[in-house]
Motif scaffolding. Sequence first.
Motif, PDB file in Angstrom:
ATOM      1  N   GLN A 137      19.185  22.916   2.847  1.00  0.00           N
ATOM      2  CA  GLN A 137      20.090  22.788   4.190  1.00  0.00           C
ATOM      3  C   GLN A 137      19.131  22.413   5.447  1.00  0.00           C
ATOM      4  O   GLN A 137      20.007  21.909   6.224  1.00  0.00           O
ATOM      5  CB  GLN A 137      21.066  24.003   4.178  1.00  0.00           C
ATOM      6  CG  GLN A 137      22.001  24.068   2.956  1.00  0.00           C
ATOM      7  CD  GLN A 137      22.712  25.377   3.193  1.00  0.00           C
ATOM      8  OE1 GLN A 137      22.564  26.541   3.966  1.00  0.00           O
ATOM      9  NE2 GLN A 137      23.885  25.391   2.307  1.00  0.00           N
ATOM     10  N   ILE A 138      18.010  23.241   5.482  1.00  0.00           N
ATOM     11  CA  ILE A 138      17.597  23.162   6.489  1.00  0.00           C
ATOM     12  C   ILE A 138      16.447  22.259   7.024  1.00  0.00           C
ATOM     13  O   ILE A 138      15.883  21.925   7.763  1.00  0.00           O
ATOM     14  CB  ILE A 138      16.832  24.563   6.862  1.00  0.00           C
ATOM     15  CG1 ILE A 138      15.725  25.168   5.865  1.00  0.00           C
ATOM     16  CG2 ILE A 138      17.804  25.558   6.984  1.00  0.00           C
ATOM     17  CD1 ILE A 138      14.392  24.955   6.450  1.00  0.00           C
ATOM     18  N   SER A 139      16.035  21.589   5.799  1.00  0.00           N
ATOM     19  CA  SER A 139      15.017  20.722   5.680  1.00  0.00           C
ATOM     20  C   SER A 139      15.049  19.181   6.052  1.00  0.00           C
ATOM     21  O   SER A 139      14.333  18.562   6.353  1.00  0.00           O
ATOM     22  CB  SER A 139      14.078  20.576   4.345  1.00  0.00           C
ATOM     23  OG  SER A 139      15.304  20.329   3.223  1.00  0.00           O
ATOM     24  N   THR A 140      16.370  18.847   5.904  1.00  0.00           N
ATOM     25  CA  THR A 140      16.664  17.522   6.545  1.00  0.00           C
ATOM     26  C   THR A 140      17.947  17.640   7.329  1.00  0.00           C
ATOM     27  O   THR A 140      18.868  18.533   6.865  1.00  0.00           O
ATOM     28  CB  THR A 140      16.766  16.593   5.242  1.00  0.00           C
ATOM     29  OG1 THR A 140      17.980  16.989   4.321  1.00  0.00           O
ATOM     30  CG2 THR A 140      15.398  16.390   4.513  1.00  0.00           C
ATOM     31  N   GLY A 141      18.456  16.350   7.946  1.00  0.00           N
ATOM     32  CA  GLY A 141      19.635  16.550   8.350  1.00  0.00           C
ATOM     33  C   GLY A 141      19.664  16.865   9.967  1.00  0.00           C
ATOM     34  O   GLY A 141      18.760  16.859  10.602  1.00  0.00           O
ATOM     35  N   MET A 142      20.976  16.506  10.541  1.00  0.00           N
ATOM     36  CA  MET A 142      20.999  16.621  12.138  1.00  0.00           C
ATOM     37  C   MET A 142      20.523  18.296  12.756  1.00  0.00           C
ATOM     38  O   MET A 142      19.774  18.026  13.613  1.00  0.00           O
ATOM     39  CB  MET A 142      22.393  16.274  12.548  1.00  0.00           C
ATOM     40  CG  MET A 142      22.614  15.036  12.380  1.00  0.00           C
ATOM     41  SD  MET A 142      21.822  13.777  13.330  1.00  0.00           S
ATOM     42  CE  MET A 142      22.110  14.397  14.907  1.00  0.00           C
ATOM     43  N   ASP A 143      20.842  19.144  11.744  1.00  0.00           N
ATOM     44  CA  ASP A 143      20.196  20.544  12.346  1.00  0.00           C
ATOM     45  C   ASP A 143      18.804  20.525  12.360  1.00  0.00           C
ATOM     46  O   ASP A 143      18.326  21.202  13.209  1.00  0.00           O
ATOM     47  CB  ASP A 143      20.738  21.548  11.375  1.00  0.00           C
ATOM     48  CG  ASP A 143      22.229  22.171  11.655  1.00  0.00           C
ATOM     49  OD1 ASP A 143      22.803  21.175  12.687  1.00  0.00           O
ATOM     50  OD2 ASP A 143      22.799  22.699  10.513  1.00  0.00           O
ATOM     51  N   ALA A 352       7.923  11.104  23.014  1.00  0.00           N
ATOM     52  CA  ALA A 352       7.305  10.250  22.218  1.00  0.00           C
ATOM     53  C   ALA A 352       7.083  10.822  20.762  1.00  0.00           C
ATOM     54  O   ALA A 352       7.406  10.086  19.716  1.00  0.00           O
ATOM     55  CB  ALA A 352       6.190   9.315  22.736  1.00  0.00           C
ATOM     56  N   ILE A 353       6.561  11.847  20.898  1.00  0.00           N
ATOM     57  CA  ILE A 353       6.025  12.595  19.527  1.00  0.00           C
ATOM     58  C   ILE A 353       7.160  13.116  18.705  1.00  0.00           C
ATOM     59  O   ILE A 353       7.363  12.951  17.540  1.00  0.00           O
ATOM     60  CB  ILE A 353       5.055  13.828  19.762  1.00  0.00           C
ATOM     61  CG1 ILE A 353       3.839  13.337  20.289  1.00  0.00           C
ATOM     62  CG2 ILE A 353       5.112  14.767  18.560  1.00  0.00           C
ATOM     63  CD1 ILE A 353       2.970  14.420  20.818  1.00  0.00           C
ATOM     64  N   PHE A 354       8.231  13.558  19.628  1.00  0.00           N
ATOM     65  CA  PHE A 354       9.616  13.888  19.081  1.00  0.00           C
ATOM     66  C   PHE A 354      10.290  12.562  18.314  1.00  0.00           C
ATOM     67  O   PHE A 354      10.515  12.887  17.160  1.00  0.00           O
ATOM     68  CB  PHE A 354      10.534  14.442  19.947  1.00  0.00           C
ATOM     69  CG  PHE A 354      12.046  14.402  19.344  1.00  0.00           C
ATOM     70  CD1 PHE A 354      12.415  15.506  18.801  1.00  0.00           C
ATOM     71  CD2 PHE A 354      12.904  13.460  19.749  1.00  0.00           C
ATOM     72  CE1 PHE A 354      13.737  15.397  18.108  1.00  0.00           C
ATOM     73  CE2 PHE A 354      13.978  13.471  19.387  1.00  0.00           C
ATOM     74  CZ  PHE A 354      14.496  14.486  18.588  1.00  0.00           C
ATOM     75  N   LEU A 355      10.089  11.541  18.813  1.00  0.00           N
ATOM     76  CA  LEU A 355      10.867  10.272  18.195  1.00  0.00           C
ATOM     77  C   LEU A 355      10.131   9.923  17.172  1.00  0.00           C
ATOM     78  O   LEU A 355      10.535   9.470  15.781  1.00  0.00           O
ATOM     79  CB  LEU A 355      10.668   9.083  19.157  1.00  0.00           C
ATOM     80  CG  LEU A 355      11.853   9.407  20.584  1.00  0.00           C
ATOM     81  CD1 LEU A 355      11.509   8.248  21.574  1.00  0.00           C
ATOM     82  CD2 LEU A 355      13.298   9.628  19.873  1.00  0.00           C
ATOM     83  N   LEU A 356       8.564   9.867  17.032  1.00  0.00           N
ATOM     84  CA  LEU A 356       7.997   9.516  15.916  1.00  0.00           C
ATOM     85  C   LEU A 356       8.378  10.345  14.646  1.00  0.00           C
ATOM     86  O   LEU A 356       8.109   9.798  13.623  1.00  0.00           O
ATOM     87  CB  LEU A 356       6.372   9.667  16.243  1.00  0.00           C
ATOM     88  CG  LEU A 356       5.414   9.136  15.199  1.00  0.00           C
ATOM     89  CD1 LEU A 356       5.570   7.653  14.633  1.00  0.00           C
ATOM     90  CD2 LEU A 356       3.901   9.160  15.544  1.00  0.00           C
ATOM     91  N   GLY A 357       8.387  11.786  14.812  1.00  0.00           N
ATOM     92  CA  GLY A 357       8.698  12.517  13.879  1.00  0.00           C
ATOM     93  C   GLY A 357      10.102  12.593  13.258  1.00  0.00           C
ATOM     94  O   GLY A 357      10.318  13.020  12.474  1.00  0.00           O
ATOM     95  N   ALA A 358      11.123  11.986  13.956  1.00  0.00           N
ATOM     96  CA  ALA A 358      12.603  11.899  13.507  1.00  0.00           C
ATOM     97  C   ALA A 358      12.718  11.557  12.290  1.00  0.00           C
ATOM     98  O   ALA A 358      13.569  12.285  11.312  1.00  0.00           O
ATOM     99  CB  ALA A 358      13.222  10.948  14.456  1.00  0.00           C
ATOM    100  N   PRO A 359      12.065  10.443  11.631  1.00  0.00           N
ATOM    101  CA  PRO A 359      12.015  10.008  10.200  1.00  0.00           C
ATOM    102  C   PRO A 359      11.813  11.294   9.196  1.00  0.00           C
ATOM    103  O   PRO A 359      12.581  11.233   8.027  1.00  0.00           O
ATOM    104  CB  PRO A 359      10.943   8.795  10.118  1.00  0.00           C
ATOM    105  CG  PRO A 359      10.799   8.278  11.133  1.00  0.00           C
ATOM    106  CD  PRO A 359      10.999   9.519  12.274  1.00  0.00           C
TER     107      PRO A 359
END
Length: 454
Positions: A137-143, A352-359
């Motif tokens: 539940q916590i490893s992927t998704g919007m949360d 910028a780092i946040f966006l790179l990590g989004a995937p």
Amino acid sequence: MARETWGTRIGFILAAVGSAIGLGNIWRFPFQVSQEGGAAFMVMYLAFVLLIGFPAMLAEFVVGRKTELNAVGGIREFAGGMWSYLGGLFVFIGFVILSYYSVIGGWVLRYVVGSFTGGYVGTTAEGAPVAQQYFGQISTGMDTLLFHAIFMAIVIGVVAVGVKQGIELAVKVMVPAIFLIFGILAVYAFTLGGAGQAYAYYLSPDLGYILANWKSLVPAAAGQGFFTLSLGMGVMITYASYLDSDENLALDGVSIVALNTGISIITGLIVFPILFTAGIDPATSGPGALFVSIASALGDLPFGRGVGFLFFLTVFIAALSSAISLIEVVVSYAIDEFQIDRIKATSVAGIAIFLLGAPVTTDLVFVDLYDIFAAQILLVLGGVLLMISITWVNADQAVEELQKGIGDLGALGTLWIWMVRIPVVVVLLISLYLGITGYIEFLQGPFAEYLASL
């Protein structure tokens, strides 16, 4: 603008130790031990840290203190020529590592919360560990994306304040807290029923296994050593650039390596007794499964929820201290090279780092995609190029700088140079080759399967 400096020597040491002690020690180290034969990996890792990591750390210190510049400007001034581009690689490495590191930091923050709520304790109606469901539940998704953002926001807030009032003040609290809490947890783990079996697995190496599996052990130990010591990514160059010229770099290096290695060893003394007491095979505890295994085990142990809170709180503190150092490489580059305000530089870099990590928040396969690429290829590549640029291009200047605060090294200075020139560079080149071949196998295997499933 005036360049900042450390307020105290202990501030520098704790900041460097805080950079070194992080998810690499507490998240990455146990699953590397588990996947690479237990004590066999420990032998290779310790040998790499002492014989390769320490000499390499001194080389990074020399560049930073000599030039008083960030990783890009420091290498450009120290080595010149084509080596000027090497600093840019370090900035890129910091971006990549922190992008997925922050996602895992968000996981840890969720586990701190789960320790209060009991979210990962117990079993489902089907008899499966709740911890497995909790991690899913916590490893992927919007949360996950949200907590990735929260973690990065905390990092930005600390670094934006500055070196003395932000980084140094934070690590003076965080690093001692890590050692205090982990010391308590290690004593607790010693009392568990599976401690003896765990120590045998963790501390009794099988020479035959080492000889049979050296091709996987070497790149794993090299990547882990550089990852946990924050080498090959410009952190130690950046932190050393804030030092005074009378500091004893060798003594500082010994302190940092000893404290960092100590916390890695203590982590194993905590994690493996917990796993063996719960009857969990460490070999099944990969990057994500480690969270599941520890959380499952804690649910069945005396004072498990309290121990879980202390454990995951310490992991979070360690993750934060390392993340601070990674973003500082990028921030110091922006400040030195472009005279950008620290708050603005930190904010832009963090976003910028946040966006790179989004995937990474979409599927666990991206953790391996980023981590193997960064730890076993980029870090080792950056390390080998830096060692060549320092000890083959500008050796005399390197020895001269190292001697400040120590005195005439004589033959020891020559020994250090040749230690880095030959053994360090050769081992790193072998590690790089094996890391590249291993990454290709990953791309052709698990990652190709993921793409085919889309």
